[in-house]
Design a protein around this motif. Structure first.
Motif, mmCIF file in Angstrom:
data_model
loop_
_atom_site.group_PDB
_atom_site.id
_atom_site.type_symbol
_atom_site.label_atom_id
_atom_site.label_comp_id
_atom_site.label_asym_id
_atom_site.label_seq_id
_atom_site.Cartn_x
_atom_site.Cartn_y
_atom_site.Cartn_z
ATOM 1 N N ALA A 132 81.767 20.754 9.434
ATOM 2 C CA ALA A 132 80.707 21.834 8.904
ATOM 3 C C ALA A 132 79.581 21.804 9.861
ATOM 4 C CB ALA A 132 80.385 21.594 7.422
ATOM 5 N N LEU A 133 79.299 23.004 10.587
ATOM 6 C CA LEU A 133 78.435 23.112 11.339
ATOM 7 C C LEU A 133 77.792 24.596 11.730
ATOM 8 C CD1 LEU A 133 76.867 21.437 13.529
ATOM 9 C CD2 LEU A 133 78.168 22.146 15.129
ATOM 10 N N GLU A 134 76.731 24.842 11.365
ATOM 11 C CA GLU A 134 75.965 26.292 11.725
ATOM 12 C C GLU A 134 75.641 26.479 12.935
ATOM 13 O OE1 GLU A 134 75.880 28.360 9.167
ATOM 14 O OE2 GLU A 134 76.373 27.282 7.276
ATOM 15 N N GLY A 135 75.536 27.752 13.289
ATOM 16 C CA GLY A 135 74.838 27.925 14.331
ATOM 17 C C GLY A 135 75.674 27.832 15.575
ATOM 18 N N VAL A 136 77.029 27.807 15.559
ATOM 19 C CA VAL A 136 77.887 27.377 16.809
ATOM 20 C C VAL A 136 77.792 28.663 17.592
ATOM 21 C CG1 VAL A 136 80.234 27.354 17.647
ATOM 22 C CG2 VAL A 136 79.558 25.903 15.680
ATOM 23 N N ARG A 137 77.732 28.477 18.845
ATOM 24 C CA ARG A 137 77.849 29.439 19.979
ATOM 25 C C ARG A 137 78.890 29.458 20.901
ATOM 26 N NH1 ARG A 137 71.238 28.218 20.724
ATOM 27 N NH2 ARG A 137 70.775 29.629 19.142
ATOM 28 N N ARG A 138 79.456 28.503 21.468
ATOM 29 C CA ARG A 138 80.517 28.104 22.190
ATOM 30 C C ARG A 138 81.391 27.062 21.941
ATOM 31 N NH1 ARG A 138 80.473 31.237 27.211
ATOM 32 N NH2 ARG A 138 79.461 33.195 26.808
ATOM 33 N N ILE A 139 82.509 26.719 22.241
ATOM 34 C CA ILE A 139 83.353 25.816 22.252
ATOM 35 C C ILE A 139 84.036 25.505 23.673
ATOM 36 C CG2 ILE A 139 85.452 24.750 21.380
ATOM 37 C CD1 ILE A 139 84.984 26.281 18.706
ATOM 38 N N ALA B 227 83.326 31.543 18.120
ATOM 39 C CA ALA B 227 83.814 30.973 19.303
ATOM 40 C C ALA B 227 85.213 30.296 18.878
ATOM 41 C CB ALA B 227 82.863 29.637 19.439
ATOM 42 N N VAL B 228 86.044 30.015 20.334
ATOM 43 C CA VAL B 228 87.154 29.764 20.221
ATOM 44 C C VAL B 228 87.535 28.977 21.502
ATOM 45 C CG1 VAL B 228 88.665 31.517 18.775
ATOM 46 C CG2 VAL B 228 87.890 31.752 21.306
ATOM 47 N N GLY B 229 88.464 28.122 21.331
ATOM 48 C CA GLY B 229 88.625 27.338 22.191
ATOM 49 C C GLY B 229 89.990 26.498 22.418
ATOM 50 N N TYR B 230 90.486 25.576 23.341
ATOM 51 C CA TYR B 230 91.623 24.770 22.868
ATOM 52 C C TYR B 230 91.300 23.398 23.217
ATOM 53 C CZ TYR B 230 94.546 28.952 22.763
ATOM 54 O OH TYR B 230 95.312 30.203 22.377
ATOM 55 N N GLY C 39 86.663 22.404 25.491
ATOM 56 C CA GLY C 39 87.165 21.360 25.254
ATOM 57 C C GLY C 39 86.950 20.647 23.792
ATOM 58 N N GLY C 40 86.275 19.511 23.942
ATOM 59 C CA GLY C 40 85.942 18.624 22.542
ATOM 60 C C GLY C 40 84.622 18.906 22.312
ATOM 61 N N MET C 41 83.772 19.828 22.979
ATOM 62 C CA MET C 41 82.333 19.842 22.686
ATOM 63 C C MET C 41 81.882 21.351 22.326
ATOM 64 S SD MET C 41 81.213 17.742 26.304
ATOM 65 C CE MET C 41 79.360 17.473 25.711
ATOM 66 N N VAL C 42 80.813 21.240 21.551
ATOM 67 C CA VAL C 42 80.476 22.535 20.947
ATOM 68 C C VAL C 42 78.846 22.753 21.250
ATOM 69 C CG1 VAL C 42 80.060 23.611 18.493
ATOM 70 C CG2 VAL C 42 82.224 22.214 19.014
ATOM 71 N N ALA C 43 78.690 24.033 21.460
ATOM 72 C CA ALA C 43 77.273 24.257 21.730
ATOM 73 C C ALA C 43 76.700 24.855 20.301
ATOM 74 C CB ALA C 43 76.891 25.270 22.993
ATOM 75 N N ALA C 44 75.590 24.370 20.051
ATOM 76 C CA ALA C 44 75.108 25.117 18.707
ATOM 77 C C ALA C 44 73.563 25.105 18.741
ATOM 78 C CB ALA C 44 75.447 24.251 17.545
ATOM 79 N N GLY C 45 73.039 25.919 17.610
ATOM 80 C CA GLY C 45 71.526 26.149 17.701
ATOM 81 C C GLY C 45 70.917 24.660 17.448
ATOM 82 N N SER C 46 71.480 23.741 17.045
ATOM 83 C CA SER C 46 71.071 22.479 16.501
ATOM 84 C C SER C 46 71.410 21.295 17.728
ATOM 85 C CB SER C 46 71.832 21.874 15.500
ATOM 86 O OG SER C 46 73.188 21.760 15.380
ATOM 87 N N GLY C 47 72.164 22.024 18.926
ATOM 88 C CA GLY C 47 72.333 21.037 20.072
ATOM 89 C C GLY C 47 73.834 20.968 20.259
ATOM 90 N N VAL C 48 74.196 20.147 21.163
ATOM 91 C CA VAL C 48 75.238 19.927 21.460
ATOM 92 C C VAL C 48 76.334 18.932 20.439
ATOM 93 C CG1 VAL C 48 77.033 18.940 23.233
ATOM 94 C CG2 VAL C 48 74.857 20.085 23.970
ATOM 95 N N HIS C 49 77.396 19.046 20.032
ATOM 96 C CA HIS C 49 78.069 18.248 19.218
ATOM 97 C C HIS C 49 79.711 17.991 19.543
ATOM 98 C CE1 HIS C 49 74.942 18.792 16.061
ATOM 99 N NE2 HIS C 49 74.756 20.007 16.561
#
Length: 258
Positions: free
Chosen positions: A115-122, A88-91, A124-134
């Protein structure tokens, strides 16, 4: 490279003569697509080799590949030294990327943010991952099994349980297994494996009628609304519905409009 060792990203994708340039990431590579109004026109392969994600910010372009994160420069696409496994990449205050269990920001070199496993998308300042939103620093913001997130305006999250918006906590917008969500503050779209939805002016969501039966994998915004399917078909929103063109790209994963 500049004197400080950082890459000078080239703004090579500016609109010209009313033509919007979109870029599509796929298993084939990175493809440049010219869109004039609601017509999907010429396209060309900009870089061959698997692209796992693509993002644009301030006219700049970043591409995640299995081997590194690349940025568009005067010399083409150049490596940043992120390493393997970028997904995943973002700005956000510069280029950020995720992969191999970490999120990092690029500024002439990579600085780990969390350190975060299972990232799917980024986004802005938010991340979607298998463990939820971070947040980018790894702070959990709730939900489970998040496939995508949109940070502009009212934050949105696509999860295995439904589409959510952030108000007084996460509120359900639609039930279902959502895999895509996108927004630019004014417009917003979300998709399941077999449907695309649009947020209306009153905040409700309606299912859109599409001219093809293919899974939407990403939505992007410019002068119009653009989408790409897993089979490599690019769609553009027109006054009378959607127009589309198949690019023949296997394993398409993202679309960006620098």
């Amino acid at each position: 490279m500049s004197d400080d060792g950082s890459l000078t990203e080239k703004r090579v994708y500016a609109d010209r003569d009313g033509t919007t340039t979109a870029v599509v990431a796929s298993d084939v590579g990175l493809t440049r697509v010219s869109i004039s109004g609601d017509i999907v026109g010429e396209f060309s392969l900009e870089r061959r080799g698997t692209a796992t994600a693509v993002a644009a910010g301030d006219g700049r372009l970043a591409v995640a590949t299995p081997d590194d994160v690349l940025v568009g420069t005067d010399a083409g696409f150049e490596a940043t030294g992120f390493g393997s496994g970028a997904v995943a990449v973002g700005y956000r205050d510069g280029l950020v990327a995720a992969g191999d269990g970490r999120i990092a920001r690029y500024d002439g070199g990579w600085t780990e943010l969390s350190a975060l496993e299972g990232v799917r998308r980024i986004d802005g300042g938010m991340v979607a991952a298998g463990s939820g939103v971070h947040r980018l620093d790894g702070t959990p913001l709730g939900l489970d099994d998040a496939a995508d997130v949109s940070a502009a305006g009212t934050p949105l999250a696509a999860t295995a349980e439904g589409l959510y918006y952030l108000a007084n906590g996460w509120m359900t917008a639609l039930d279902g297994r959502f895999t895509v969500v996108a927004g630019d503050g004014d417009r917003a779209h979300a998709a399941t494996h077999d449907a695309l939805y649009e947020r209306t002016d009153d905040g409700s969501w309606i299912e859109l009628e599409l001219p093809i039966d293919e899974r939407i994998v990403d939505v992007a915004y410019g002068d119009g609304v653009y989408a790409v399917t897993a089979a490599g078909t690019v769609l553009v929103r027109a006054d009378d519905g959607w127009r589309h063109r198949s690019l023949g790209l296997a394993g398409a994963s993202g679309i960006a409009v620098p």
